[in-house]
Write an enzyme that holds these catalytic residues in place. Structure first.
Site, mmCIF file in Angstrom:
data_model
loop_
_atom_site.group_PDB
_atom_site.id
_atom_site.type_symbol
_atom_site.label_atom_id
_atom_site.label_comp_id
_atom_site.label_asym_id
_atom_site.label_seq_id
_atom_site.Cartn_x
_atom_site.Cartn_y
_atom_site.Cartn_z
ATOM 1 N N CYS A 192 0.888 -1.155 0.000
ATOM 2 C CA CYS A 192 0.000 0.000 0.000
ATOM 3 C C CYS A 192 0.920 1.197 0.000
ATOM 4 C CB CYS A 192 -0.921 0.048 1.208
ATOM 5 S SG CYS A 192 -1.906 1.556 1.232
ATOM 6 N N SER A 217 -1.205 2.022 4.857
ATOM 7 C CA SER A 217 -0.954 0.629 5.189
ATOM 8 C C SER A 217 -2.221 -0.194 5.006
ATOM 9 C CB SER A 217 -0.400 0.498 6.602
ATOM 10 O OG SER A 217 -1.277 1.142 7.500
ATOM 11 N N CYS A 218 -2.971 0.085 3.940
ATOM 12 C CA CYS A 218 -4.144 -0.729 3.622
ATOM 13 C C CYS A 218 -3.673 -2.174 3.481
ATOM 14 C CB CYS A 218 -4.796 -0.279 2.322
ATOM 15 S SG CYS A 218 -5.478 1.389 2.409
#
Lengths: 205, 108
Positions: free
Chosen positions: A109, A113-114
């Site tokens: 990501c 911080s997907c």
């Protein structure tokens, strides 16, 4: 990627309102010296596997043993994964990307911080780090080598950039020598990193 | 007593469990502030209990975060205004950030 009419630019904010509150609190506590961000990361790291522990491994093992399930994952990973009881509360769409002799997949990501936490738990610290987020796209093979993964020249490396709405799960290749293994035994070979694409499934001992 | 002993904390035999990453972050912040002596165990238990009683239907970690926000204000760590301004700043930063770039407050 589904766009739902937001008052902004038709794009859903990348951080939920509650995640914004958490981030605001954390950044102020860090600035004021009440919390050491490194110590916080260490603590959070210990919970890494405490969200949906091993869920992803079961998804992968089922895909390896059940062609119908693998096919469902290709067509509609969100529904296939939800059928095992693993679903995000915010309705994120899941996409399963399959490794093959032609293609190695890895996820990142670049924005924040997907992460597909319903199946993988909390993201590891390195996944959230700036170097990984920027270098995974620019020099994926070098990054993979640092993880100890050597991808043959003839094999394409595809990097998938996660978003708030779209999360990827890498389905690693099934290791040779596991014919006849049941799902439970196979799941033991599926590491977290193999589902991020920064590792491969373990070889049978 | 540690914060893992908080009443109603979602957990299994291995310790606390979290539904979403922000919950673990909120949990970890409370643990660190307690360790740093910003509040005592009984102060924490009272704050969390009050939040849960005030909104019984609210998900557990939303009450947890509200208790934490309330306590840092009460201890003079930060004011509500300061905190809300920071939430707004992060939201502006998130909206101003093209996808593919990290969200940073300096974009504000």
């Amino acid at each position: 990627m589904p766009h739902d009419g937001d008052h902004d630019h038709g794009r859903k904010p990348e951080l939920s309102p509650i995640a914004l509150r958490v981030r605001a609190l954390e950044s102020l506590l860090v600035e004021k010296g009440y919390v050491d961000p490194a110590a916080l990361d260490v603590l959070i790291d210990t919970y890494e596997t405490r969200i949906g522990p091993r869920n992803g491994a079961r998804v992968v093992a089922k895909a390896w043993t059940d062609p119908g399930f693998a096919d469902w994952l290709v067509r509609d990973a969100t529904a296939a994964i939800a059928s095992l009881g693993y679903a995000g509360r915010q309705g994120e769409h899941m996409v399963a990307v399959f490794n093959s002799p032609e293609t190695h997949n890895m996820i990142v990501c670049t924005l924040c911080s997907c992460y597909p936490w319903p199946v993988l738990g909390l993201p590891p610290v390195w996944y959230k780090s700036m170097p990984y987020r920027s270098r995974a796209v620019i020099e994926p093979r070098v990054v993979l080598r640092e993880f100890g993964v050597e991808i043959p020249d003839g094999r394409q490396v595809r990097v998938w950039d996660s978003t708030a709405e779209l999360r990827y799960l890498v389905i690693p290749e099934r290791p040779a020598g596991t014919g006849g293994w049941d799902e439970e035994r196979l799941a033991e070979l599926v590491t977290r990193d193999s589902m991020i694409g920064t590792g491969l499934a373990r070889m049978p001992a | 007593m540690s914060l893992s002993d908080s009443a109603g904390l979602p957990q299994d035999s291995g310790g606390p469990v979290f539904a979403e990453p922000w919950e673990a972050q909120a949990f970890a912040m409370a643990v660190k502030l307690h360790e740093a002596g910003v509040f005592s165990w009984s102060e924490w238990a009272a704050a969390l209990g009050a939040e849960r009683a005030a909104a019984p239907a609210r998900p557990y970690y939303e009450s947890w975060l509200a208790a934490l926000e309330g306590l840092v204000e009460a201890r003079g760590v930060m004011s509500a205004a300061e905190r809300l301004e920071r939430v707004a700043a992060w939201e502006r930063a998130a909206r101003a950030t093209p996808h593919g770039e990290p969200i940073l407050l300096s974009r504000d």
